[in-house]
Design a protein around this motif. Structure first.
Motif, PDB file in Angstrom:
ATOM      1  N   LYS A  82      29.280  17.371  21.071  1.00  0.00           N
ATOM      2  CA  LYS A  82      27.924  16.886  21.352  1.00  0.00           C
ATOM      3  C   LYS A  82      27.675  15.579  20.615  1.00  0.00           C
ATOM      4  N   LYS A  83      28.068  15.587  19.344  1.00  0.00           N
ATOM      5  CA  LYS A  83      27.853  14.395  18.522  1.00  0.00           C
ATOM      6  C   LYS A  83      28.632  13.204  19.090  1.00  0.00           C
ATOM      7  N   GLN A  84      29.865  13.418  19.526  1.00  0.00           N
ATOM      8  CA  GLN A  84      30.673  12.345  20.092  1.00  0.00           C
ATOM      9  C   GLN A  84      30.035  11.791  21.370  1.00  0.00           C
ATOM     10  N   GLN A  85      29.568  12.701  22.222  1.00  0.00           N
ATOM     11  CA  GLN A  85      28.963  12.234  23.473  1.00  0.00           C
ATOM     12  C   GLN A  85      27.629  11.529  23.231  1.00  0.00           C
ATOM     13  N   GLU A  86      26.854  12.015  22.265  1.00  0.00           N
ATOM     14  CA  GLU A  86      25.599  11.344  21.910  1.00  0.00           C
ATOM     15  C   GLU A  86      25.895   9.930  21.420  1.00  0.00           C
ATOM     16  N   GLU A  87      26.921   9.806  20.598  1.00  0.00           N
ATOM     17  CA  GLU A  87      27.305   8.483  20.096  1.00  0.00           C
ATOM     18  C   GLU A  87      27.777   7.579  21.227  1.00  0.00           C
ATOM     19  N   ALA A  88      28.497   8.143  22.197  1.00  0.00           N
ATOM     20  CA  ALA A  88      28.966   7.354  23.340  1.00  0.00           C
ATOM     21  C   ALA A  88      27.783   6.866  24.171  1.00  0.00           C
ATOM     22  N   VAL A  89      26.783   7.743  24.369  1.00  0.00           N
ATOM     23  CA  VAL A  89      25.583   7.354  25.127  1.00  0.00           C
ATOM     24  C   VAL A  89      24.839   6.258  24.381  1.00  0.00           C
ATOM     25  N   LEU A  90      24.648   6.432  23.090  1.00  0.00           N
ATOM     26  CA  LEU A  90      23.935   5.431  22.290  1.00  0.00           C
ATOM     27  C   LEU A  90      24.687   4.099  22.274  1.00  0.00           C
ATOM     28  N   ALA A  91      26.007   4.165  22.198  1.00  0.00           N
ATOM     29  CA  ALA A  91      26.808   2.934  22.200  1.00  0.00           C
ATOM     30  C   ALA A  91      26.660   2.199  23.530  1.00  0.00           C
ATOM     31  N   LYS A  92      26.641   2.941  24.632  1.00  0.00           N
ATOM     32  CA  LYS A  92      26.503   2.321  25.948  1.00  0.00           C
ATOM     33  C   LYS A  92      25.100   1.732  26.118  1.00  0.00           C
ATOM     34  N   GLU A  93      24.075   2.412  25.630  1.00  0.00           N
ATOM     35  CA  GLU A  93      22.710   1.881  25.685  1.00  0.00           C
ATOM     36  C   GLU A  93      22.587   0.617  24.833  1.00  0.00           C
ATOM     37  N   LYS A  94      23.230   0.644  23.675  1.00  0.00           N
ATOM     38  CA  LYS A  94      23.221  -0.527  22.797  1.00  0.00           C
ATOM     39  C   LYS A  94      23.935  -1.694  23.479  1.00  0.00           C
ATOM     40  N   GLU A  95      25.046  -1.411  24.141  1.00  0.00           N
ATOM     41  CA  GLU A  95      25.787  -2.449  24.857  1.00  0.00           C
ATOM     42  C   GLU A  95      24.911  -3.089  25.942  1.00  0.00           C
ATOM     43  N   ALA A  96      24.168  -2.256  26.669  1.00  0.00           N
ATOM     44  CA  ALA A  96      23.275  -2.774  27.718  1.00  0.00           C
ATOM     45  C   ALA A  96      22.186  -3.653  27.117  1.00  0.00           C
ATOM     46  N   MET A  97      21.611  -3.233  25.991  1.00  0.00           N
ATOM     47  CA  MET A  97      20.562  -4.011  25.351  1.00  0.00           C
ATOM     48  C   MET A  97      21.113  -5.334  24.815  1.00  0.00           C
ATOM     49  N   GLU A  98      22.280  -5.298  24.211  1.00  0.00           N
ATOM     50  CA  GLU A  98      22.893  -6.528  23.696  1.00  0.00           C
ATOM     51  C   GLU A  98      23.232  -7.499  24.822  1.00  0.00           C
ATOM     52  N   LEU A  99      23.705  -6.938  25.939  1.00  0.00           N
ATOM     53  CA  LEU A  99      24.027  -7.778  27.093  1.00  0.00           C
ATOM     54  C   LEU A  99      22.754  -8.423  27.648  1.00  0.00           C
ATOM     55  N   ARG A 100      21.671  -7.651  27.730  1.00  0.00           N
ATOM     56  CA  ARG A 100      20.381  -8.174  28.207  1.00  0.00           C
ATOM     57  C   ARG A 100      19.905  -9.308  27.293  1.00  0.00           C
ATOM     58  N   ASN A 101      20.001  -9.096  25.988  1.00  0.00           N
ATOM     59  CA  ASN A 101      19.586 -10.143  25.044  1.00  0.00           C
ATOM     60  C   ASN A 101      20.494 -11.361  25.125  1.00  0.00           C
ATOM     61  N   LYS A 102      21.776 -11.136  25.321  1.00  0.00           N
ATOM     62  CA  LYS A 102      22.736 -12.240  25.417  1.00  0.00           C
ATOM     63  C   LYS A 102      22.402 -13.140  26.601  1.00  0.00           C
ATOM     64  N   TYR A 103      22.070 -12.521  27.727  1.00  0.00           N
ATOM     65  CA  TYR A 103      21.784 -13.301  28.926  1.00  0.00           C
ATOM     66  C   TYR A 103      20.337 -13.770  29.018  1.00  0.00           C
ATOM     67  N   PHE A 104      19.384 -12.873  28.722  1.00  0.00           N
ATOM     68  CA  PHE A 104      17.980 -13.154  29.007  1.00  0.00           C
ATOM     69  C   PHE A 104      17.091 -13.273  27.778  1.00  0.00           C
ATOM     70  N   GLY A 105      17.653 -13.208  26.590  1.00  0.00           N
ATOM     71  CA  GLY A 105      16.860 -13.304  25.366  1.00  0.00           C
ATOM     72  C   GLY A 105      16.306 -14.698  25.162  1.00  0.00           C
ATOM     73  N   PRO A 106      15.482 -14.875  24.128  1.00  0.00           N
ATOM     74  CA  PRO A 106      14.852 -16.174  23.862  1.00  0.00           C
ATOM     75  C   PRO A 106      15.854 -17.316  23.678  1.00  0.00           C
ATOM     76  N   GLU A 107      16.988 -17.024  23.134  1.00  0.00           N
ATOM     77  CA  GLU A 107      18.043 -18.035  22.965  1.00  0.00           C
ATOM     78  C   GLU A 107      19.271 -17.655  23.786  1.00  0.00           C
ATOM     79  N   GLY A 108      19.032 -16.929  24.873  1.00  0.00           N
ATOM     80  CA  GLY A 108      20.122 -16.427  25.701  1.00  0.00           C
ATOM     81  C   GLY A 108      20.750 -17.482  26.592  1.00  0.00           C
ATOM     82  N   GLN A 109      21.759 -17.061  27.310  1.00  0.00           N
ATOM     83  CA  GLN A 109      22.515 -17.978  28.151  1.00  0.00           C
ATOM     84  C   GLN A 109      21.678 -18.524  29.304  1.00  0.00           C
ATOM     85  N   LEU A 110      20.735 -17.734  29.836  1.00  0.00           N
ATOM     86  CA  LEU A 110      19.882 -18.242  30.917  1.00  0.00           C
ATOM     87  C   LEU A 110      19.023 -19.394  30.415  1.00  0.00           C
TER      88      LEU A 110
END
Length: 171
Positions: A82-110
C-alpha cells in the motif's frame, strides 16, 4: 488691479499651454490583428500550448489511473505494498504538477516562448508609434483597445492606419 492682471495672465498661459498639447489614439488590437507575423506567432503559440497541455493531461491521467488501481486493489495489498503504491501515485501527481509549472508557470516555457516570438513584433509596433508621434508632434498616444475609460473619440485622432503604414502594411 495687479492681482487681476496676474490672474488673467496665468489663465491665458494655462489655456494656451493646454491647447498646444497634441494627443492621439491607437487601437493596438486592430494594429496587431493586421500584422501577419503576429497572427502566425499566435498560431504557433496555440499549437505549442495545446501539445504541452496534452502532455500534462496524459501524466495526470496516468496518476489518476494509478490511484484508481490502488483503490481497487487496496484490500488485497499488504501495508508495505500500500505504501509503495501510495508513493507511486504521489510521485506521478508531483510529476504532473512539475510538468505543468515547467510549461505554464510564471517563468515557464510558454512565457519564454511568447516573449521570444512577440517581443520583436511589439518593439516594431512601438517604434512605429513613436515615429508617427514624433513626425506629427504628439505628446501622448493612448491605446484605445486597453482603455475602458474612453467613451468616445473622434476617428480623426486615431492613428492606427498610419502605424500600419509605417510598418509596411497599408490599409
Amino acid at each position: 488691479m495687479k492681482k487681476t492682471l496676474l490672474l488673467l495672465a496665468l489663465t491665458l498661459v494655462c489655456v494656451f499651454g493646454a491647447s498646444a498639447q497634441k494627443f492621439a489614439l491607437v487601437d493596438m488590437e486592430y494594429v496587431l490583428a493586421n500584422i501577419p507575423a503576429y497572427e502566425m506567432a499566435n498560431e504557433q503559440l496555440n499549437q505549442i500550448s495545446q501539445r504541452w497541455q496534452r502532455e500534462v493531461e496524459a501524466v495526470s491521467r496516468d496518476a489518476e489511473n494509478l490511484y484508481k488501481e490502488y483503490q481497487a486493489n487496496m484490500v488485497f495489498l499488504t501495508d508495505e505494498m500500500k505504501k509503495q503504491q501510495e508513493e507511486a501515485v504521489l510521485a506521478k501527481e508531483k510529476e504532473a504538477m512539475e510538468l505543468r509549472n515547467k510549461y505554464f508557470g510564471p517563468e515557464g516555457q510558454l512565457y519564454k516562448t511568447r516573449q521570444t516570438l512577440m517581443q520583436p513584433i511589439q518593439e516594431d509596433v512601438y517604434n512605429a508609434v513613436k515615429a508617427v508621434a514624433e513626425e506629427r508632434g504628439y505628446q501622448c498616444i493612448f491605446d484605445r483597445a486597453s482603455s475602458a475609460d474612453i467613451i468616445f473619440a473622434s476617428p480623426r485622432i486615431d492613428i492606427s492606419n498610419e502605424v500600419l503604414t509605417k510598418l509596411g502594411y497599408s490599409k
